[in-house]
Design a protein around this motif. Structure first.
Motif, mmCIF file in Angstrom:
data_model
loop_
_atom_site.group_PDB
_atom_site.id
_atom_site.type_symbol
_atom_site.label_atom_id
_atom_site.label_comp_id
_atom_site.label_asym_id
_atom_site.label_seq_id
_atom_site.Cartn_x
_atom_site.Cartn_y
_atom_site.Cartn_z
ATOM 1 N N LYS A 147 0.832 -1.195 0.000
ATOM 2 C CA LYS A 147 0.000 0.000 0.000
ATOM 3 C C LYS A 147 0.876 1.258 0.000
ATOM 4 O O LYS A 147 1.999 1.252 0.513
ATOM 5 C CB LYS A 147 -0.905 0.028 1.233
ATOM 6 N N LYS A 148 0.344 2.330 -0.540
ATOM 7 C CA LYS A 148 1.080 3.589 -0.558
ATOM 8 C C LYS A 148 1.334 4.070 0.863
ATOM 9 O O LYS A 148 0.420 4.054 1.698
ATOM 10 C CB LYS A 148 0.280 4.639 -1.332
ATOM 11 N N ARG A 162 7.494 10.839 15.530
ATOM 12 C CA ARG A 162 6.368 11.762 15.598
ATOM 13 C C ARG A 162 5.897 12.050 14.172
ATOM 14 O O ARG A 162 6.619 11.782 13.206
ATOM 15 C CB ARG A 162 6.775 13.062 16.294
ATOM 16 N N ILE A 163 4.693 12.617 14.069
ATOM 17 C CA ILE A 163 4.139 12.931 12.742
ATOM 18 C C ILE A 163 5.109 13.801 11.950
ATOM 19 O O ILE A 163 5.368 13.575 10.762
ATOM 20 C CB ILE A 163 2.776 13.648 12.882
ATOM 21 N N GLU A 164 5.670 14.808 12.625
ATOM 22 C CA GLU A 164 6.607 15.723 11.964
ATOM 23 C C GLU A 164 7.833 14.970 11.447
ATOM 24 O O GLU A 164 8.302 15.206 10.332
ATOM 25 C CB GLU A 164 7.038 16.816 12.945
ATOM 26 N N GLY A 165 8.344 14.042 12.254
ATOM 27 C CA GLY A 165 9.512 13.269 11.848
ATOM 28 C C GLY A 165 9.237 12.375 10.655
ATOM 29 O O GLY A 165 10.081 12.219 9.763
ATOM 30 N N VAL A 166 8.039 11.778 10.634
ATOM 31 C CA VAL A 166 7.647 10.929 9.492
ATOM 32 C C VAL A 166 7.548 11.776 8.228
ATOM 33 O O VAL A 166 8.013 11.367 7.153
ATOM 34 C CB VAL A 166 6.300 10.226 9.770
ATOM 35 N N ALA A 167 6.937 12.946 8.362
ATOM 36 C CA ALA A 167 6.790 13.840 7.206
ATOM 37 C C ALA A 167 8.155 14.222 6.638
ATOM 38 O O ALA A 167 8.360 14.198 5.411
ATOM 39 C CB ALA A 167 6.012 15.097 7.618
ATOM 40 N N ASN A 168 9.100 14.554 7.521
ATOM 41 C CA ASN A 168 10.441 14.927 7.068
ATOM 42 C C ASN A 168 11.156 13.757 6.407
ATOM 43 O O ASN A 168 11.823 13.920 5.380
ATOM 44 C CB ASN A 168 11.268 15.429 8.254
ATOM 45 N N LYS A 169 11.011 12.578 6.974
ATOM 46 C CA LYS A 169 11.697 11.400 6.445
ATOM 47 C C LYS A 169 11.164 10.994 5.070
ATOM 48 O O LYS A 169 11.930 10.613 4.178
ATOM 49 C CB LYS A 169 11.558 10.227 7.414
ATOM 50 N N SER A 175 -0.190 16.594 7.023
ATOM 51 C CA SER A 175 -1.585 16.202 6.787
ATOM 52 C C SER A 175 -1.655 14.909 5.975
ATOM 53 O O SER A 175 -2.549 14.071 6.197
ATOM 54 C CB SER A 175 -2.344 17.323 6.072
ATOM 55 N N THR A 176 -0.702 14.729 5.076
ATOM 56 C CA THR A 176 -0.653 13.491 4.286
ATOM 57 C C THR A 176 -0.299 12.306 5.180
ATOM 58 O O THR A 176 -0.859 11.212 5.033
ATOM 59 C CB THR A 176 0.384 13.610 3.150
ATOM 60 N N VAL A 177 0.602 12.531 6.122
ATOM 61 C CA VAL A 177 0.970 11.485 7.076
ATOM 62 C C VAL A 177 -0.243 11.087 7.903
ATOM 63 O O VAL A 177 -0.557 9.903 8.040
ATOM 64 C CB VAL A 177 2.114 11.943 8.000
ATOM 65 N N LYS A 178 -0.935 12.067 8.470
ATOM 66 C CA LYS A 178 -2.091 11.792 9.328
ATOM 67 C C LYS A 178 -3.191 11.061 8.557
ATOM 68 O O LYS A 178 -3.780 10.094 9.058
ATOM 69 C CB LYS A 178 -2.637 13.100 9.900
ATOM 70 N N ARG A 179 -3.458 11.532 7.346
ATOM 71 C CA ARG A 179 -4.532 10.937 6.546
ATOM 72 C C ARG A 179 -4.216 9.480 6.204
ATOM 73 O O ARG A 179 -5.063 8.593 6.364
ATOM 74 C CB ARG A 179 -4.750 11.749 5.270
ATOM 75 N N ASN A 180 -2.996 9.226 5.784
ATOM 76 C CA ASN A 180 -2.623 7.872 5.383
ATOM 77 C C ASN A 180 -2.431 6.947 6.574
ATOM 78 O O ASN A 180 -2.703 5.749 6.477
ATOM 79 C CB ASN A 180 -1.360 7.905 4.515
ATOM 80 N N LYS A 181 -2.006 7.500 7.699
ATOM 81 C CA LYS A 181 -1.935 6.682 8.911
ATOM 82 C C LYS A 181 -3.320 6.167 9.271
ATOM 83 O O LYS A 181 -3.512 4.979 9.554
ATOM 84 C CB LYS A 181 -1.380 7.506 10.080
ATOM 85 N N SER A 182 -4.296 7.056 9.228
ATOM 86 C CA SER A 182 -5.671 6.670 9.551
ATOM 87 C C SER A 182 -6.203 5.628 8.570
ATOM 88 O O SER A 182 -6.851 4.655 8.968
ATOM 89 C CB SER A 182 -6.585 7.902 9.536
#
Length: 206
Positions: A147-148, A162-169, A175-182
């Motif tokens: 999955k994407k 953290r969400i910020e760390g995932v986004a940077n990595k 918002s893309t991290v939060k949406r796809n995590k859910s």
């Protein structure tokens, strides 16, 4: 504080949330009686100064919340399993942590060797229980393979980003991290707890 899990699919066992807890023999017997009366579910048992002061039953969790709890505890379960496996041949009678081990050895006329063998047997049972939970989680994770942004699950729940760390990595916005995590957790939950979801849907339309 420690948590005592009771489930229809796995045997009972204690998971300590914090350091070792000492209870007097009479309090251990009281705890045993209480546990035997509890139904299926998850309970928080609070202990202060060696005394049981409160028992709370957790609210019914949604499939999504239950999935998150499984994912959060995934690495802890693996670590606990390895600890138990490594301890099988070096059991010390002073280090008894599970209620089943306490119950099994709380008998008269048992030699130290007999107690060690009983504890070993209880730990083997716990290893089997934990292994079942790990396989259950792995089964859920199999539904997001390919999955994407599937790596979001590992980064957040297993590597504690953290969400910020995932986004940077990953080079994406938060918002893309939060949406796809859910979306990913929902996908796992739907497949792990499909019967629960169907039951709730049937109640809504009946």
């Amino acid at each position: 504080i420690f948590w005592y899990f009771i489930s229809s699919s796995i045997q009972r066992y204690i998971k300590f949330k914090s350091g070792g807890i000492k209870l007097a023999t009479k309090d251990i017997k009281e705890l045993q009686k209480i546990i035997e009366k509890l139904g299926n579910g998850e309970y928080e048992i609070k202990i202060k100064d060696g005394k049981i002061i409160k028992i709370n039953q957790e609210e019914n969790l949604t499939p999504y919340q239950r999935t998150e709890r499984l994912l959060v505890n995934y690495n802890n379960l693996k670590n606990r399993k390895e600890y138990l496996k490594n301890s099988l041949n070096s059991i010390e009678l002073k280090k008894i942590y599970s209620i089943n081990e306490i119950k099994a050895t709380n008998k008269d006329n048992l030699s130290d060797l007999e107690k060690i063998e009983i504890i070993k047997s209880e730990r083997i049972k716990e290893i089997e229980n934990i292994n079942g939970l790990i396989e259950f989680i792995d089964y859920g994770l199999s539904f997001i393979q390919g999955k994407k942004y599937e790596e979001i699950i590992s980064l957040i729940y297993f590597q504690h980003f953290r969400i910020e760390g995932v986004a940077n990595k990953l080079g994406i916005d938060e918002s893309t991290v939060k949406r796809n995590k859910s979306l990913l957790v929902e996908e796992i939950a739907t497949n792990l707890f499909q019967n629960d979801i169907l039951e709730k849907l049937n109640k809504l339309i009946s």
